[in-house]
Design a protein around this motif. Structure first.
Motif, PDB file in Angstrom:
ATOM      1  N   GLY A 196      -5.050  -1.845  -7.207  1.00 35.90           N
ATOM      2  CA  GLY A 196      -6.165  -1.035  -6.998  1.00 35.90           C
ATOM      3  C   GLY A 196      -5.802   0.306  -6.329  1.00 35.90           C
ATOM      4  O   GLY A 196      -4.788   0.382  -6.179  1.00 35.90           O
ATOM      5  N   ILE A 197      -6.868   1.010  -6.550  1.00 32.24           N
ATOM      6  CA  ILE A 197      -6.693   2.576  -6.137  1.00 32.24           C
ATOM      7  C   ILE A 197      -7.952   2.809  -5.239  1.00 32.24           C
ATOM      8  O   ILE A 197      -9.092   2.434  -5.698  1.00 32.24           O
ATOM      9  N   GLU A 198      -7.740   3.378  -4.111  1.00 33.42           N
ATOM     10  CA  GLU A 198      -8.889   3.691  -3.351  1.00 33.42           C
ATOM     11  C   GLU A 198      -8.808   5.349  -3.294  1.00 33.42           C
ATOM     12  O   GLU A 198      -7.718   5.984  -2.595  1.00 33.42           O
ATOM     13  N   LEU A 199      -9.959   6.094  -3.489  1.00 33.42           N
ATOM     14  CA  LEU A 199      -9.975   7.622  -3.077  1.00 33.42           C
ATOM     15  C   LEU A 199     -10.841   7.655  -1.768  1.00 33.42           C
ATOM     16  O   LEU A 199     -12.032   7.332  -1.922  1.00 33.42           O
ATOM     17  N   ASP A 200     -10.392   8.328  -0.864  1.00 31.52           N
ATOM     18  CA  ASP A 200     -11.049   8.920   0.217  1.00 31.52           C
ATOM     19  C   ASP A 200     -11.103  10.303   0.137  1.00 31.52           C
ATOM     20  O   ASP A 200     -10.190  11.013  -0.135  1.00 31.52           O
ATOM     21  N   SER A 207       0.512   5.362   0.431  1.00 32.74           N
ATOM     22  CA  SER A 207      -0.460   6.322   0.548  1.00 32.74           C
ATOM     23  C   SER A 207       0.059   7.732   0.298  1.00 32.74           C
ATOM     24  O   SER A 207       1.278   7.828   0.256  1.00 32.74           O
ATOM     25  N   GLU A 210      -7.423  11.806  -0.241  1.00 37.26           N
ATOM     26  CA  GLU A 210      -6.201  10.821  -0.206  1.00 37.26           C
ATOM     27  C   GLU A 210      -6.326   9.716  -1.018  1.00 37.26           C
ATOM     28  O   GLU A 210      -7.405   9.011  -1.179  1.00 37.26           O
ATOM     29  N   ILE A 211      -5.395   9.530  -1.578  1.00 32.52           N
ATOM     30  CA  ILE A 211      -5.409   8.320  -2.826  1.00 32.52           C
ATOM     31  C   ILE A 211      -4.449   7.344  -2.112  1.00 32.52           C
ATOM     32  O   ILE A 211      -3.336   7.721  -1.871  1.00 32.52           O
ATOM     33  N   THR A 212      -4.958   5.965  -2.058  1.00 26.41           N
ATOM     34  CA  THR A 212      -4.438   5.027  -1.738  1.00 26.41           C
ATOM     35  C   THR A 212      -3.889   4.181  -2.732  1.00 26.41           C
ATOM     36  O   THR A 212      -5.110   3.633  -3.371  1.00 26.41           O
ATOM     37  N   ILE A 213      -2.938   3.561  -2.974  1.00 26.32           N
ATOM     38  CA  ILE A 213      -2.765   2.779  -4.309  1.00 26.32           C
ATOM     39  C   ILE A 213      -1.798   1.403  -3.591  1.00 26.32           C
ATOM     40  O   ILE A 213      -1.227   1.375  -2.773  1.00 26.32           O
ATOM     41  N   SER A 214      -2.602   0.137  -4.182  1.00 29.12           N
ATOM     42  CA  SER A 214      -2.050  -0.896  -3.780  1.00 29.12           C
ATOM     43  C   SER A 214      -1.532  -1.586  -5.017  1.00 29.12           C
ATOM     44  O   SER A 214      -1.743  -1.582  -6.091  1.00 29.12           O
ATOM     45  N   ILE A 228       0.957  -1.192   0.061  1.00 30.63           N
ATOM     46  CA  ILE A 228       0.110   0.208  -0.001  1.00 30.63           C
ATOM     47  C   ILE A 228       0.913   1.082   0.030  1.00 30.63           C
ATOM     48  O   ILE A 228       1.839   1.393   0.662  1.00 30.63           O
TER      49      ILE A 228
END
Length: 140
Positions: free
Chosen positions: A109-113, A29, A120-124, A27
């Motif tokens: 994957g990419i998560e956008l919060d 961040s 905040e973008i989290t890239i796995s 991950i």
């Protein structure tokens, strides 16, 4: 999914900390340029490259055919994808001496919060078993 180790960002040093999930993913961040990443992922050619190179490692010529664009266009997109560590390249040796590169997607994957401070973008990312073994042996 296995439990997630913490991923954090140091604002003073502008560094990103990478943590590992139990399944071998990493991950990252706080992408340093979330607008640039969003712009990059908005490109249809980039999305095609990511999808096709996730299925199997592909050459720039193959990616060019898949995306329906020129090879120079593919190379420019690959360079930008490497800046965000979303693709890897490996040398494919050929018996006639003309080696070529194969590209593989690292993005899992990419998560956008959204919170009070903004996005905040989290890239796995998923590392290949071979890469994880080399990191283990080298102690990195």
């Amino acid at each position: 999914m296995a439990s997630l180790a913490e991923a954090s960002h140091n604002d003073e040093a502008d560094t990103t900390h990478i943590s590992e999930i139990g399944d071998g993913s990493h991950i990252v961040s706080d992408v340093r340029d979330p607008e640039g990443l969003a712009d990059l992922l908005g490109d249809e050619c980039v999305r095609t490259i990511l999808v096709e190179a996730k299925k199997e490692p592909r050459s720039a010529a193959e990616l060019s055919d898949c995306a329906g664009v020129s090879e120079p266009t593919v190379y420019r997109r690959l360079e930008r994808l490497r800046e965000y560590d979303l693709v890897t390249e490996e040398i494919q040796p050929v018996t006639d001496g003309k080696n070529y590169k194969l590209y593989r997607t690292r993005l899992d994957g990419i998560e956008l919060d959204l919170d009070e401070d903004g996005f905040e973008i989290t890239i796995s990312r998923r590392d290949r078993m071979r890469d994880r073994f080399v990191q283990f042996v080298e102690g990195t």
